[in-house]
Design an enzyme around this catalytic site. Structure first.
Site, PDB file in Angstrom:
ATOM      1  N   LYS A  29     -50.767-106.345 -34.009  1.00  0.00           N
ATOM      2  CA  LYS A  29     -51.391-105.087 -33.595  1.00  0.00           C
ATOM      3  C   LYS A  29     -50.386-104.136 -32.949  1.00  0.00           C
ATOM      4  O   LYS A  29     -49.457-104.583 -32.290  1.00  0.00           O
ATOM      5  CB  LYS A  29     -52.481-105.450 -32.573  1.00  0.00           C
ATOM      6  N   LYS A  33     -49.652-101.429 -26.643  1.00  0.00           N
ATOM      7  CA  LYS A  33     -48.852-100.623 -25.716  1.00  0.00           C
ATOM      8  C   LYS A  33     -47.921-101.453 -24.851  1.00  0.00           C
ATOM      9  O   LYS A  33     -47.029-100.932 -24.224  1.00  0.00           O
ATOM     10  CB  LYS A  33     -49.752 -99.719 -24.861  1.00  0.00           C
ATOM     11  N   LYS A  47     -50.177-115.784 -18.015  1.00  0.00           N
ATOM     12  CA  LYS A  47     -49.405-114.878 -17.140  1.00  0.00           C
ATOM     13  C   LYS A  47     -48.824-115.616 -15.945  1.00  0.00           C
ATOM     14  O   LYS A  47     -47.707-115.337 -15.518  1.00  0.00           O
ATOM     15  CB  LYS A  47     -50.284-113.725 -16.658  1.00  0.00           C
TER      16      LYS A  47
END
Ligand code: TRP
Length: 331
Positions: free
Chosen positions: A197, A200, A112
């Site tokens: 997968k 979200k 990140k």
């Protein structure tokens, strides 16, 4: 009794994958309120560029959806992280337990931070210390099990290391937790990319069914799902991942067995129509309940307030004990 703690970050909308893979299991578990804690971890949403109004909205929405999906506030504790000061109080003590190198090694931080730097954004210090706050979330409740995805395994390992180190240095204070993979009934894959997968945080949403999608949207996504070359309907996760995913979803919705279900189909069209209908019916009560709950945000806020009160009652003595053990003068 086994105390479970799990956190949902309010950074996206919940998906069919979250529901079939995790939330539905939480709902089914026959628990007592002080055994199962579900936390909307809003402080964690501030570690990267964020929009204040969006975080606030998604926090309430995540809580509302968990209730709509059937989490029973009489049988578990549902609350918002920032409502319970013990998390940040404990986080500081754990910063005094962790080392700089240990945190810089975290894979998620490196990924990140790398992305933020590439985008020309500054890297927030909280992105580095975030796993320590996560450890505080878990340890403040003496949690024993933490159901998380594979990507969180390293953070739970760090949590264990910090608990052991603190206990060795200052005396027995924390329970050493372990990561568990939710007793997964279904691993739902992306409809457009059945080898990854259904998550979200995906940028593309065509293969992701959200819990609040309208029936027409659900149907469209299912009908456009990627299928495999080859004819006939057989269940083979390796060779035919697209069809296998549809059969898995159908099985999870109807309680059937994917291999047996496959035998009832000759073509993809009928299978997709049945999957679409099963998913629409599965989500219908969740959507309806969500609409009712969303119409009365004060009631949801009341549930969250009661949850925070209960959570505080568990965490306060643990964190007070840690303050004393580490050498702080009692007030
Ligand atoms: N870091 C987790 C995630 O990104 C969310 C989280 C925060 C969490 N605190 C937690 C999960 C404590 C389990 C336990 O998904």
């Amino acid at each position: 009794m086994t105390r479970i703690f799990s956190g949902v970050k309010p950074t996206g909308h919940l998906t069919l994958g979250n529901y079939l893979g995790a939330v539905r299991q939480w709902v089914a578990a026959d628990q007592k309120p002080d055994e199962a804690l579900f936390c909307v971890v809003d402080l964690h949403a501030l570690t990267v560029e964020h929009d204040p109004a969006r975080v606030r909205r998604l926090s309430r929405q995540a809580a509302t959806l968990l209730l709509a999906a059937g989490l029973d506030p009489e049988r578990c504790t549902l609350f918002v992280q920032s409502h319970v000061d013990e998390h940040t109080r404990l986080s500081y003590l754990l910063e005094c337990t962790a080392s700089d190198g240990e945190l810089r090694r975290m894979i998620q931080y490196r990924e990140k931070a790398g992305r933020a730097q590439a985008a020309g954004d500054g890297v927030r210090l909280s992105l580095l210390t975030y796993p320590v706050l996560m450890a505080a979330d878990i340890l403040a409740y003496r949690s024993e099990e933490v159901p998380v995805g594979e990507d969180q395994r390293q953070h739970v390992e760090l949590t264990r290391d910090l608990a052991v180190r603190f206990n060795q240095r200052y005396g027995p204070t924390f329970t050493v937790p372990k990561a568990t993979h939710p007793a997964v009934a279904a691993r739902v894959m992306d409809l457009q990319d059945p080898r990854s997968k259904m998550g979200k945080s995906h940028e593309v949403s065509a293969g992701v069914v959200y819990l609040l999608d309208e029936p027409a949207a659900v149907t469209k996504k299912v009908m456009r799902a990627v299928t495999d070359t080859g004819s006939g309907v057989v269940y083979d996760r390796e060779a035919r991942p697209g069809v296998a995913n549809l059969l898995d979803i159908l099985a999870a919705c109807t309680g059937g067995d994917p291999v047996e279900l496959a035998a009832g189909y000759t073509g993809y069209g009928q299978l997709k129509r049945d999957v679409a209908e099963a998913v629409v019916e599965l989500l219908r009560p969740v959507r309806e309940r969500h609409a009712e709950l969303a119409a009365d945000p004060a009631a949801v806020d009341g549930v969250l307030r009661a949850g925070a009160e209960r959570a505080r009652g568990i965490a306060r003595p643990v964190v007070d004990g840690a303050y004393e053990a580490i050498g702080l003068l009692a007030p």
